[in-house]
Design an enzyme around this catalytic site. Structure first.
Site, PDB file in Angstrom:
ATOM      1  N   HIS A  56       0.806  -1.239   0.000  1.00 53.32           N
ATOM      2  CA  HIS A  56       0.000   0.000   0.000  1.00 53.32           C
ATOM      3  C   HIS A  56       0.840   1.290   0.000  1.00 53.32           C
ATOM      4  CE1 HIS A  56      -3.737  -2.154   0.636  1.00 53.32           C
ATOM      5  NE2 HIS A  56      -3.343  -2.653   1.793  1.00 53.32           N
TER       6      HIS A  56
HETATM    7  C1  BDR Z   1      -3.851   1.783   4.458  1.00 55.64           C
HETATM    8  O1  BDR Z   1      -4.402   1.601   5.763  1.00 55.64           O
HETATM    9  C2  BDR Z   1      -3.382   1.406   6.707  1.00 55.64           C
HETATM   10  O2  BDR Z   1      -3.715   0.315   7.534  1.00 55.64           O
HETATM   11  C3  BDR Z   1      -2.121   1.133   5.930  1.00 55.64           C
HETATM   12  O3  BDR Z   1      -0.992   1.635   6.609  1.00 55.64           O
HETATM   13  C4  BDR Z   1      -2.348   1.841   4.624  1.00 55.64           C
HETATM   14  O4  BDR Z   1      -1.936   3.188   4.700  1.00 55.64           O
HETATM   15  C5  BDR Z   1      -4.348   0.671   3.563  1.00 55.64           C
HETATM   16  O5  BDR Z   1      -5.747   0.680   3.463  1.00 55.64           O
END
Ligand code: BDR
Ligand code: CA
Length: 320
Positions: free
Chosen positions: A242
């Site tokens: 992500h």
């Molecule tokens: C996002 O949500 C957080 O849990 C992660 O760090 C990332 O930024 C993914 O949906």
């Protein structure tokens, strides 16, 4: 070299993204601001200071908002990132100390100190950015750009990870996200549409451990429990890249296919946190999207090139 403010809620994938950012000669980290999200603000700020010690960057770290724009408490993602939000690895007491400014204030100061030269890469809930805009709306015209990891627009069937229609960062502060996406600054949104295409699988993470030196071993260790979460919840033998993908987009936008049009966020109700883009060419009657600037949503990415870029940053030629 692009000057970057990294707004973050570390967070396993945040840590992996920051480690990458610190290693790239094309990017100059000039500030880190923390925000509630993966854990409470004290925990994520302590983690950011630990990462400053670990990665050895000089940029100041400022603590940002611990509650949403509407003063609500967040709900920490302990089941995803662990109790300490760094996969429950040992995190020593940080030596690095905090900048005295609040996160949004430091963000404003840095943007004003380097007009038209700063990119804000935001990989947590967008509360700090919305507060900065509220205090000093002029910064929208002074940044070079904003790259956000957040949202889900339905490309390739990716619609949400905390509800059928919402992604975590946006769902954790939808009002802030709506303020950021509708402000007159250029935003590139790197949502689940692309981040859920980019999987660092077990072999990839093992290679980072075996050939990436001390940082590679850290990236492997910090992601171990995150990997179990992906395995249990999605039967995925690996992790989504992500937050790293947002940093990659800031550095190598040519790897992404962008779709343009104004973006709004559903605030409240069953679909709270849903992100919706009005395609620039759609012939709808004038509505809630129209007075707002066109933003860029990433709908495709060259996954192989992006993952190669990340790995090659840690795996030096003599270790390959
Ligand atoms: C996002 O949500 C957080 O849990 C992660 O760090 C990332 O930024 C993914 O949906
Ligand atoms: Ca994050």
């Amino acid at each position: 070299m692009r000057k970057v403010i990294f707004d973050t809620d570390p967070g396993v994938d945040d840590a992996m993204a920051l480690g990458f950012l610190c290693r790239r000669p094309e990017l100059e980290l000039i500030g880190v601001t923390t925000v509630h999200g993966n854990a409470d603000i004290e925990t994520v700020t302590r983690n950011a200071l630990h990462l400053k010690d670990r990665f050895g960057f000089a940029a100041p770290v400022a603590q940002g908002s611990g509650v949403t724009l509407l003063n609500r408490q967040g709900s920490p993602a302990t089941h995803v990132h662990g109790r300490n939000a760094l996969g429950d690895i040992d995190v020593p007491e940080p030596v690095a100390t905090l900048d005295g400014r609040r996160g949004h204030r430091m963000m404003i100061d840095l943007v004003r100190a380097h007009p038209h030269a700063v990119t804000i890469v935001a990989v947590g809930p967008l509360t700090n950015l919305a507060r900065a805009l509220d205090k000093d709306p002029e910064i929208a015209r002074l940044v070079q750009g904003v790259v956000v990891m957040g949202g889900a627009f339905g490309a390739h069937g990716h619609t949400g990870n905390v509800s059928p229609v919402a992604e975590a960062n946006v769902a954790n502060d939808p009002e802030a996200a709506d303020a950021v996406f509708t402000a007159p600054w250029p935003v590139t949104i790197v949502g689940l549409d692309v981040t859920q295409q980019a999987v660092m699988d077990a072999a990839y993470l093992d290679r980072l451990r075996d050939q990436g030196g001390e940082t590679g071993r850290f990236l492997h260790a910090v992601s171990r429990n995150y990997r179990s979460f992906h395995q249990k919840s999605r039967r995925l033998d690996g992790i989504f890249a992500h937050d790293s993908l947002a940093v990659i987009c800031a550095m190598a936008p040519e790897l992404f296919t962008l779709r343009h049009g104004p973006v709004r966020v559903v605030c409240g109700g069953l679909a709270s946190g849903q992100t919706i883009q009005k395609p620039a060419e759609s012939p709808f009657p004038i509505g809630a999207w129209d007075p707002h600037p066109s933003q860029s949503v990433a709908v495709d990415v060259d996954v192989a090139a992006a993952l190669r870029l990340y790995a090659e940053t840690f795996v030096t030629p003599d270790r390959r």
